[in-house]
Write an enzyme that holds these catalytic residues in place. Structure first.
Site, PDB file in Angstrom:
ATOM      1  N   ARG A   1      68.473  41.498  79.957  1.00  0.00           N
ATOM      2  CA  ARG A   1      68.928  42.536  81.464  1.00  0.00           C
ATOM      3  C   ARG A   1      69.950  43.366  80.650  1.00  0.00           C
ATOM      4  NH1 ARG A   1      66.852  40.754  85.923  1.00  0.00           N
ATOM      5  NH2 ARG A   1      67.536  42.304  87.461  1.00  0.00           N
TER       6      ARG A   1
ATOM      7  N   ALA B   1      73.008  36.409  73.677  1.00  0.00           N
ATOM      8  CA  ALA B   1      72.935  35.916  74.349  1.00  0.00           C
ATOM      9  C   ALA B   1      71.380  36.519  75.284  1.00  0.00           C
ATOM     10  CB  ALA B   1      73.573  35.912  76.089  1.00  0.00           C
TER      11      ALA B   1
ATOM     12  N   LYS C   1      79.594  36.398  84.101  1.00  0.00           N
ATOM     13  CA  LYS C   1      80.268  35.189  85.135  1.00  0.00           C
ATOM     14  C   LYS C   1      80.297  34.276  84.966  1.00  0.00           C
ATOM     15  CE  LYS C   1      77.481  33.440  86.427  1.00  0.00           C
ATOM     16  NZ  LYS C   1      76.533  32.781  85.720  1.00  0.00           N
TER      17      LYS C   1
ATOM     18  N   ALA D   1      71.711  39.019  77.538  1.00  0.00           N
ATOM     19  CA  ALA D   1      72.117  40.344  76.733  1.00  0.00           C
ATOM     20  C   ALA D   1      71.357  41.256  76.555  1.00  0.00           C
ATOM     21  CB  ALA D   1      73.114  40.562  75.967  1.00  0.00           C
TER      22      ALA D   1
HETATM   23  N1  LIG Z   1      74.594  38.055  85.701  1.00  0.00           N
HETATM   24  C1  LIG Z   1      73.992  37.333  85.354  1.00  0.00           C
HETATM   25  O1  LIG Z   1      72.048  37.777  86.175  1.00  0.00           O
HETATM   26  C2  LIG Z   1      73.524  36.190  83.788  1.00  0.00           C
HETATM   27  C3  LIG Z   1      71.771  36.020  84.425  1.00  0.00           C
HETATM   28  C4  LIG Z   1      72.567  34.585  82.845  1.00  0.00           C
HETATM   29  C5  LIG Z   1      73.287  34.502  82.854  1.00  0.00           C
HETATM   30  N2  LIG Z   1      74.529  34.552  82.600  1.00  0.00           N
HETATM   31  C6  LIG Z   1      75.886  34.581  82.080  1.00  0.00           C
HETATM   32  O2  LIG Z   1      75.212  34.450  80.960  1.00  0.00           O
HETATM   33  C7  LIG Z   1      76.719  34.075  80.121  1.00  0.00           C
HETATM   34  C8  LIG Z   1      75.447  33.530  78.777  1.00  0.00           C
HETATM   35  O3  LIG Z   1      73.965  32.794  79.908  1.00  0.00           O
HETATM   36  P1  LIG Z   1      73.122  32.976  78.745  1.00  0.00           P
HETATM   37  O4  LIG Z   1      71.805  32.303  79.520  1.00  0.00           O
HETATM   38  O5  LIG Z   1      72.035  34.244  78.090  1.00  0.00           O
HETATM   39  O6  LIG Z   1      73.378  31.948  77.454  1.00  0.00           O
HETATM   40  P2  LIG Z   1      72.193  31.959  75.877  1.00  0.00           P
HETATM   41  O7  LIG Z   1      71.352  32.588  75.619  1.00  0.00           O
HETATM   42  O8  LIG Z   1      72.673  30.404  75.433  1.00  0.00           O
HETATM   43  O9  LIG Z   1      73.814  32.895  74.590  1.00  0.00           O
HETATM   44  C9  LIG Z   1      75.114  32.449  75.146  1.00  0.00           C
HETATM   45  C10 LIG Z   1      75.657  33.351  73.182  1.00  0.00           C
HETATM   46  O10 LIG Z   1      76.456  33.182  72.905  1.00  0.00           O
HETATM   47  C11 LIG Z   1      76.638  33.103  71.931  1.00  0.00           C
HETATM   48  N3  LIG Z   1      77.288  31.366  71.521  1.00  0.00           N
HETATM   49  C12 LIG Z   1      79.034  31.418  70.701  1.00  0.00           C
HETATM   50  N4  LIG Z   1      79.184  29.964  70.705  1.00  0.00           N
HETATM   51  C13 LIG Z   1      78.423  28.928  71.378  1.00  0.00           C
HETATM   52  C14 LIG Z   1      78.046  27.984  71.518  1.00  0.00           C
HETATM   53  N5  LIG Z   1      79.675  27.092  70.793  1.00  0.00           N
HETATM   54  N6  LIG Z   1      76.670  27.597  71.795  1.00  0.00           N
HETATM   55  C15 LIG Z   1      76.016  28.535  72.027  1.00  0.00           C
HETATM   56  N7  LIG Z   1      75.760  29.492  71.956  1.00  0.00           N
HETATM   57  C16 LIG Z   1      77.484  30.083  71.583  1.00  0.00           C
HETATM   58  C17 LIG Z   1      75.789  32.683  71.060  1.00  0.00           C
HETATM   59  O11 LIG Z   1      75.548  33.675  69.954  1.00  0.00           O
HETATM   60  P3  LIG Z   1      75.553  34.701  68.713  1.00  0.00           P
HETATM   61  O12 LIG Z   1      74.460  32.843  68.133  1.00  0.00           O
HETATM   62  O13 LIG Z   1      74.803  35.491  69.208  1.00  0.00           O
HETATM   63  O14 LIG Z   1      77.093  33.374  68.454  1.00  0.00           O
HETATM   64  C18 LIG Z   1      74.217  32.433  72.124  1.00  0.00           C
HETATM   65  O15 LIG Z   1      73.143  33.365  71.771  1.00  0.00           O
HETATM   66  C19 LIG Z   1      76.706  32.570  80.450  1.00  0.00           C
HETATM   67  O16 LIG Z   1      78.141  32.834  81.222  1.00  0.00           O
HETATM   68  C20 LIG Z   1      75.868  32.818  82.081  1.00  0.00           C
HETATM   69  O17 LIG Z   1      76.452  32.134  83.468  1.00  0.00           O
HETATM   70  C21 LIG Z   1      74.429  35.460  83.681  1.00  0.00           C
END
Ligand SMILES: NC(=O)c1ccc[n+]([C@@H]2O[C@H](COP(=O)([O-])OP(=O)(O)OC[C@H]3O[C@@H](n4cnc5c(N)ncnc54)[C@H](OP(=O)(O)O)[C@@H]3O)[C@@H](O)[C@H]2O)c1
Length: 326
Positions: free
Chosen positions: A20, A14, A98, A17
Site C-alpha cells: 500500500r 514490510a 501506527k 510498504a
Molecule cells: N496502516 C496500515 O493499514 C497498516 C497495515 C498493516 C500493518 N501496519 C503497521 O505496519 C507495520 C509493519 O506491519 P507489516 O504487517 O507490514 O509487517 P512485516 O511485513 O512483518 O514487516 C516488518 C518489517 O520490519 C523489519 N524488521 C525489523 N526487525 C524485525 C524483526 N525483529 N522481526 C521482523 N521484522 C523486522 C523487516 O524488514 P527487513 O527484513 O527488510 O529489515 C520486516 O519486513 C506495523 O507497525 C503494523 O502495525 C499498518
C-alpha cells in the site's frame, strides 16, 4: 510550485510498504524514493527493482545518507520508538506506521524531540484521512442522528501465520498495540479527548506472551459511551457505528478500504433507512500528501485533529484497567 521533490527513504521491507504505502509514495509527484533499507540485501533489491531507489543494507546506513530528507518507518510496532528516535537525531522528518510508540512516555519523548529539532513527525493512521469520516462528522453536526448516545467500533482479522510479527511479544507486541488502537482512535475522533476507561478485557495467550484480542468500555462524563472490540483471532470486521437520540449511522469497511472501494454509510431513522455511497479514495495517498504538505509547505496536517499523545494515554489506561484472561 515546489522547488524539488521530498527525498524519502524506507526503513524495512514490510508487507504494508509493498502493498500500500510504496505504491502511494511512488505515485506522488512531490516525492522521490531515494533508498530502501533492509536487514537483507535480497529483500531491499526486490523492493527497489519494483519501486526504484537504491537498496541499502542496514537501517543506520540509510539514516547516514545526505540524499534522504525523510523516512517512512513500517517496522514492527515495538521497534518504532527506537528507530524514530534515531531518525530524528539524524535530522530526518518521519512518517511512522501506527502506533507511533508503545507507551505514552515514549510517544511524549518522540514528539518533544521532533519539536526541538523542528522536524515533522507524523503517525500514519491513514483511515483518519479518508473523507468518509468527515462525512460522518458532518451528518452528526447536521443533527441527522440527534444527540449522540453511544459508539461501537470493531476491527479484527483472522489468525495470521505463526511467524507473524504480531505474535512476538518484543517485536509486534500483540493485538491491542497493533489493531486495538483503531477502535481507540475512533472513540477519540467522535467523543473527544476527555474519556475514562470504565472497563477492559484482554485475551492473553500464555504460550505466545501476547494478547490476541480484547474489548473496552470507555465513557465521557455526560454518559456517552464507546464499546470497542478488536482482535487477531476473529473473522474479518472493520466497522463502527454511532447511535443517537433519533438515528444511527454505520460506516462499513471503515479502516482499510482499498483505493477502488466506494464506502457506504447506512443511516437508520424511525421512518426510513438510507445508504449513502461515497467516492472511492486512496487513504495511503492522502497520508503521503499530508506528510509532504507538512514538510514542504508547512501546511498543518488534517491528522492532528486528535493528538497522538491522547491516543497513547488511552491505550496505556486500557492496558492498566484490563482484566487479563487466558
Ligand atoms: N496502516 C496500515 O493499514 C497498516 C497495515 C498493516 C500493518 N501496519 C503497521 O505496519 C507495520 C509493519 O506491519 P507489516 O504487517 O507490514 O509487517 P512485516 O511485513 O512483518 O514487516 C516488518 C518489517 O520490519 C523489519 N524488521 C525489523 N526487525 C524485525 C524483526 N525483529 N522481526 C521482523 N521484522 C523486522 C523487516 O524488514 P527487513 O527484513 O527488510 O529489515 C520486516 O519486513 C506495523 O507497525 C503494523 O502495525 C499498518
Amino acid at each position: 510550485m515546489k522547488a524539488s521533490p521530498l527525498r524519502i527513504g524506507v526503513l524495512g521491507c514490510a508487507g504494508i510498504a509493498w502493498r500500500r504505502m510504496l505504491p502511494a509514495i511512488t505515485a506522488n509527484p512531490d516525492v522521490t524514493l531515494t533508498a530502501v533499507a533492509s536487514r537483507s540485501e535480497t529483500k531491499a533489491r526486490r523492493f527497489t527493482d519494483r519501486f526504484g531507489g537504491e537498496p541499502v543494507v542496514g537501517y543506520e546506513r540509510l539514516l547516514e545518507r545526505a540524499d534522504v530528507d525523510a523516512v517512512y518507518v513500517p517496522l514492527p510496532a515495538l521497534l518504532h520508538g527506537d528507530w524514530i528516535d534515531r531518525a530524528l537525531r539524524a535530522g530526518k522528518h518521519v512518517l511512522s506506521e501506527k502506533p507511533l510508540a508503545a507507551t505514552l512516555k515514549q510517544a511524549t519523548a518522540l514528539v518533544d524531540l521532533a519539536r526541538e529539532r523542528g522536524l515533522v513527525l507524523l503517525e500514519s493512521f491513514m483511515f483518519l484521512t479518508h473523507s468518509q469520516h468527515t462525512r460522518v462528522r458532518e451528518l452528526i453536526a447536521d443533527g441527522v442522528i440527534g444527540e449522540l448516545r453511544s459508539l461501537t467500533a470493531e476491527f479484527a482479522f483472522p489468525q495470521k501465520s505463526a511467524d507473524d510479527i504480531r505474535y512476538l511479544p518484543d517485536v509486534g507486541g500483540g493485538a491491542l498495540t497493533d489493531i486495538g488502537v483503531y477502535p481507540v482512535r475512533t472513540a477519540l475522533l467522535y467523543l473527544g479527548s476527555q474519556l475514562d476507561v470504565l472497563g477492559a478485557s484482554l485475551h492473553y495467550d500464555e504460550a505466545l506472551g501476547v494478547d490476541l484480542g480484547g474489548a473496552a468500555l470507555i465513557g465521557r462524563a455526560d454518559g456517552v459511551t464507546a464499546h470497542l472490540t478488536w482482535g487477531m483471532e476473529h473473522s474479518y470486521r472493520s466497522r463502527y457505528a454511532l447511535w443517537g437520540s433519533s438515528g444511527h449511522i454505520s460506516a462499513h469497511w471503515a479502516y482499510t478500504p482499498p483505493p477502488t472501494h466506494s464506502p457506504v454509510l447506512r443511516i437508520e431513522r424511525q421512518d426510513r433507512v438510507e445508504e449513502l455511497t461515497l467516492p472511492a479514495e486512496d487513504q495511503f495517498g492522502n497520508v503521503v500528501a499530508a506528510f509532504v504538505a507538512r514538510v514542504v509547505d508547512g501546511v498543518p496536517s488534517s491528522l492532528e485533529g486528535e493528538s497522538v499523545l491522547t491516543q497513547a494515554a488511552l491505550v496505556d489506561r486500557v492496558r492498566e484497567r484490563a482484566l487479563v484472561r487466558p
